[in-house]
Design a protein around this motif. Structure first.
Motif, mmCIF file in Angstrom:
data_model
loop_
_atom_site.group_PDB
_atom_site.id
_atom_site.type_symbol
_atom_site.label_atom_id
_atom_site.label_comp_id
_atom_site.label_asym_id
_atom_site.label_seq_id
_atom_site.Cartn_x
_atom_site.Cartn_y
_atom_site.Cartn_z
ATOM 1 N N LYS A 58 0.806 -1.213 0.000
ATOM 2 C CA LYS A 58 0.000 0.000 0.000
ATOM 3 C C LYS A 58 0.845 1.271 0.000
ATOM 4 N N LEU A 59 1.967 1.231 0.663
ATOM 5 C CA LEU A 59 2.785 2.437 0.786
ATOM 6 C C LEU A 59 3.829 2.578 -0.314
ATOM 7 N N ASP A 60 3.877 1.653 -1.258
ATOM 8 C CA ASP A 60 4.884 1.722 -2.322
ATOM 9 C C ASP A 60 4.844 3.050 -3.076
ATOM 10 N N ASP A 64 8.922 7.450 -1.984
ATOM 11 C CA ASP A 64 9.819 8.591 -2.180
ATOM 12 C C ASP A 64 9.543 9.702 -1.167
ATOM 13 N N HIS A 65 8.270 9.988 -0.912
ATOM 14 C CA HIS A 65 7.913 11.028 0.063
ATOM 15 C C HIS A 65 8.358 10.633 1.465
ATOM 16 N N ILE A 66 8.146 9.395 1.825
ATOM 17 C CA ILE A 66 8.515 8.942 3.182
ATOM 18 C C ILE A 66 10.016 9.005 3.375
ATOM 19 N N TRP A 69 11.013 12.628 3.851
ATOM 20 C CA TRP A 69 10.680 13.103 5.197
ATOM 21 C C TRP A 69 11.682 12.599 6.236
ATOM 22 N N LEU A 70 12.087 11.345 6.077
ATOM 23 C CA LEU A 70 13.014 10.771 7.045
ATOM 24 C C LEU A 70 14.408 11.376 6.963
ATOM 25 N N ARG A 71 14.778 11.846 5.776
ATOM 26 C CA ARG A 71 16.099 12.455 5.632
ATOM 27 C C ARG A 71 16.061 13.825 6.234
#
Length: 71
Positions: A58-60, A64-66, A69-71
């Motif tokens: 589902k999150l594939d 890229d956005h996730i 955000w984590l970086r």
């Protein structure tokens, strides 16, 4: 590959005369999982393991956005 190892272990224990509950206890899995693997042929188990790697999650589409955000 871990799933195929589990499949082989379940079938080996069954051939040695272990009951379903004993196999589940020894491998620390549910009895339903034991029944599922015993109901499969080796080819079916192999196809199932291969399909696990190709499944979309589902999150594939948000990966890229996730990561951004984590970086």
């Amino acid at each position: 590959m871990e799933k195929l190892r589990l499949y082989i272990q379940i079938h080996q224990l069954k051939e040695q005369g272990f009951k379903i509950a004993a196999i589940a206890r020894k491998l620390e899995i549910s009895r339903n999982t034991v029944y599922k693997f015993l109901g499969m042929s080796f080819e079916e188990a192999t196809d199932w393991v291969v399909s696990l790697g190709r499944r979309r999650r589902k999150l594939d589409r948000y990966q890229d956005h996730i990561v951004y955000w984590l970086r």
